[in-house]
Design a protein around this motif. Structure first.
Motif, PDB file in Angstrom:
ATOM      1  N   GLY A 146     -35.712 101.509  -6.866  1.00 45.86           N
ATOM      2  CA  GLY A 146     -35.637 102.955  -6.754  1.00 45.86           C
ATOM      3  C   GLY A 146     -35.196 103.378  -5.362  1.00 45.86           C
ATOM      4  N   LEU A 147     -35.746 102.726  -4.343  1.00 40.57           N
ATOM      5  CA  LEU A 147     -35.352 103.019  -2.961  1.00 40.57           C
ATOM      6  C   LEU A 147     -33.906 102.610  -2.708  1.00 40.57           C
ATOM      7  CD1 LEU A 147     -38.600 101.790  -1.170  1.00 40.57           C
ATOM      8  CD2 LEU A 147     -37.751 104.147  -1.206  1.00 40.57           C
ATOM      9  N   PHE A 148     -33.506 101.467  -3.274  1.00 41.34           N
ATOM     10  CA  PHE A 148     -32.118 100.998  -3.118  1.00 41.34           C
ATOM     11  C   PHE A 148     -31.141 102.010  -3.706  1.00 41.34           C
ATOM     12  CE2 PHE A 148     -28.429  98.629  -4.723  1.00 41.34           C
ATOM     13  CZ  PHE A 148     -28.030  97.936  -3.578  1.00 41.34           C
ATOM     14  N   ALA A 180     -36.359  98.956   0.833  1.00 41.02           N
ATOM     15  CA  ALA A 180     -36.149  98.104  -0.344  1.00 41.02           C
ATOM     16  C   ALA A 180     -36.043  96.645   0.071  1.00 41.02           C
ATOM     17  CB  ALA A 180     -34.879  98.535  -1.081  1.00 41.02           C
ATOM     18  N   ALA A 181     -35.259  96.377   1.116  1.00 42.85           N
ATOM     19  CA  ALA A 181     -35.099  95.005   1.610  1.00 42.85           C
ATOM     20  C   ALA A 181     -36.438  94.445   2.093  1.00 42.85           C
ATOM     21  CB  ALA A 181     -34.072  94.969   2.742  1.00 42.85           C
ATOM     22  N   VAL A 215     -43.856  93.437 -10.493  1.00 45.22           N
ATOM     23  CA  VAL A 215     -43.117  94.426 -11.275  1.00 45.22           C
ATOM     24  C   VAL A 215     -43.017  95.755 -10.520  1.00 45.22           C
ATOM     25  CG1 VAL A 215     -43.223  95.877 -13.350  1.00 45.22           C
ATOM     26  CG2 VAL A 215     -43.616  93.407 -13.517  1.00 45.22           C
ATOM     27  N   VAL A 216     -44.138  96.187  -9.932  1.00 46.91           N
ATOM     28  CA  VAL A 216     -44.173  97.502  -9.279  1.00 46.91           C
ATOM     29  C   VAL A 216     -43.533  97.470  -7.897  1.00 46.91           C
ATOM     30  CG1 VAL A 216     -45.672  99.346  -8.420  1.00 46.91           C
ATOM     31  CG2 VAL A 216     -46.227  98.179 -10.570  1.00 46.91           C
ATOM     32  N   PRO A 268     -31.654 108.374  -9.816  1.00 47.33           N
ATOM     33  CA  PRO A 268     -31.813 106.911  -9.794  1.00 47.33           C
ATOM     34  C   PRO A 268     -32.767 106.418 -10.881  1.00 47.33           C
ATOM     35  CG  PRO A 268     -31.856 107.762  -7.562  1.00 47.33           C
ATOM     36  CD  PRO A 268     -31.855 108.956  -8.483  1.00 47.33           C
ATOM     37  N   LEU A 269     -33.833 107.197 -11.176  1.00 48.92           N
ATOM     38  CA  LEU A 269     -34.803 106.786 -12.186  1.00 48.92           C
ATOM     39  C   LEU A 269     -34.184 106.763 -13.590  1.00 48.92           C
ATOM     40  CD1 LEU A 269     -38.047 108.629 -10.999  1.00 48.92           C
ATOM     41  CD2 LEU A 269     -37.590 106.171 -10.956  1.00 48.92           C
ATOM     42  N   THR A 270     -33.285 107.703 -13.860  1.00 49.29           N
ATOM     43  CA  THR A 270     -32.610 107.737 -15.157  1.00 49.29           C
ATOM     44  C   THR A 270     -31.757 106.486 -15.347  1.00 49.29           C
ATOM     45  OG1 THR A 270     -32.511 110.158 -15.059  1.00 49.29           O
ATOM     46  CG2 THR A 270     -31.079 109.061 -16.657  1.00 49.29           C
TER      47      THR A 270
END
Length: 305
Positions: free
Chosen positions: A233-235, A16-17, A224-225, A184-186
């Motif tokens: 999402g990874l975070f 993510a970073a 955005v993606v 996480p997606l929710t």
């Protein structure tokens, strides 16, 4: 298994970073193309919500379900953890400069540690304290060594920057609570929805969307993606494996990666002071990885510092 989850968490947050750091020069390129930062945030939140919602609606509708008792949780997360962070970060940029805003926001681990200690969830150990000091000092050196502005702090900028840091800390800690129950997606989907609604107050989204065409939109879609949906999402996934403090400190690699990316992509030179700052943050992240060994020992020998 325990060490495997710790490693997975570190890899997720590091990834993510990495994506956030690479996106820094890309954002600067967009601003040079007259993309308005506030409009970018509005577009970013709206498209991120629509993208995640559409993906879940097609592939996993069950992840869209949110129990009534958690509506308030998502609302608070969306307001403080999404809308407030975005606003205060941008306001800090306007009141100071980009480098100072990034430095102030990444003081968040200090707030996370303070909260954890007060709640008895973290120990103010030598390892934690050393990592915090190294990360903060590294961020300061990266900013202070910046040839395009250095550290610039007004009273308004300082208050706004510290608000961004505390909001980001809240985002990290409060999200951890939700991950015990939801994907996480929710959490991303509905908190982004709340954040997007808040940013509609800024201006009619149709105005923001109508300002850009052609190549600019391709870059915005990338942002955005690969600078929002995927890294967040990874975070969140990493946060499900790690403590909020370890997650926040590992995410502090973003300024290091951003500085290296700016050098490689934009030709921005790194000063000796910035290199020392990068080394300090890398050392901080290395120090907290020592906790992995200590955590494993606790399983067999009992608690230790």
């Amino acid at each position: 298994m325990f060490m495997g989850e710790q490693l997975k968490g570190f890899i997720c947050v590091f990834s993510a970073a990495l994506l956030w750091g690479i996106s820094g020069p890309i954002a600067k390129y967009m601003f040079n193309m007259n993309v308005d930062p506030f409009e970018l945030v509005q577009i970013r939140l709206i498209l991120s919500f629509l993208l995640i919602f559409s993906f879940l609606a097609v592939f996993s509708k069950k992840l869209l379900r949110l129990e009534r008792e958690d509506y308030l949780y998502v609302f608070i997360l969306g307001i403080i953890g999404v809308a407030v962070v975005q606003f205060t970060y941008l306001y800090t940029i306007s009141a100071t400069n980009v480098a100072t805003a990034v430095f102030l926001e990444y003081l968040a681990p200090i707030f996370v540690l303070t909260y954890g200690v007060l709640r008895g969830q973290e120990v103010l150990s030598r390892i934690n304290g050393t990592a915090i000091i190294l990360a903060a000092a590294g961020g300061y050196l990266i900013v202070k060594g910046n040839l395009q502005g250095g550290l610039a702090v007004s009273t308004e900028g300082l208050i706004s920057g510290l608000t961004a840091a505390s909001s980001f800390a809240f985002y990290t800690v409060y999200t951890k609570r939700g991950l015990a129950k939801y994907s996480p997606l929710t959490i991303m989907c509905w908190s982004y929805a709340v954040g997007a609604v808040c940013w509609i107050i800024y201006q009619n989204p149709l105005v923001s969307f109508s300002h850009y065409h052609g190549q600019v939109w391709l870059i915005i879609i990338y942002y955005v993606v690969l600078a929002t949906v995927v890294p967040y999402g990874l975070f969140f996934k990493g946060l499900s494996y790690l403590t909020p403090l370890k997650t926040g400190l590992t995410a502090n690699l973003e300024p290091v990666i951003a500085a290296a990316s700016a050098y490689l992509m934009l030709g921005e030179k790194l000063t000796v002071m910035q290199l020392l700052g990068c080394a300090s943050i890398l050392l901080a992240v290395t120090v907290i990885q020592l906790r992995f060994k200590n955590s494993l020992k606790q399983q067999f020998n009992g608690p230790n510092d």
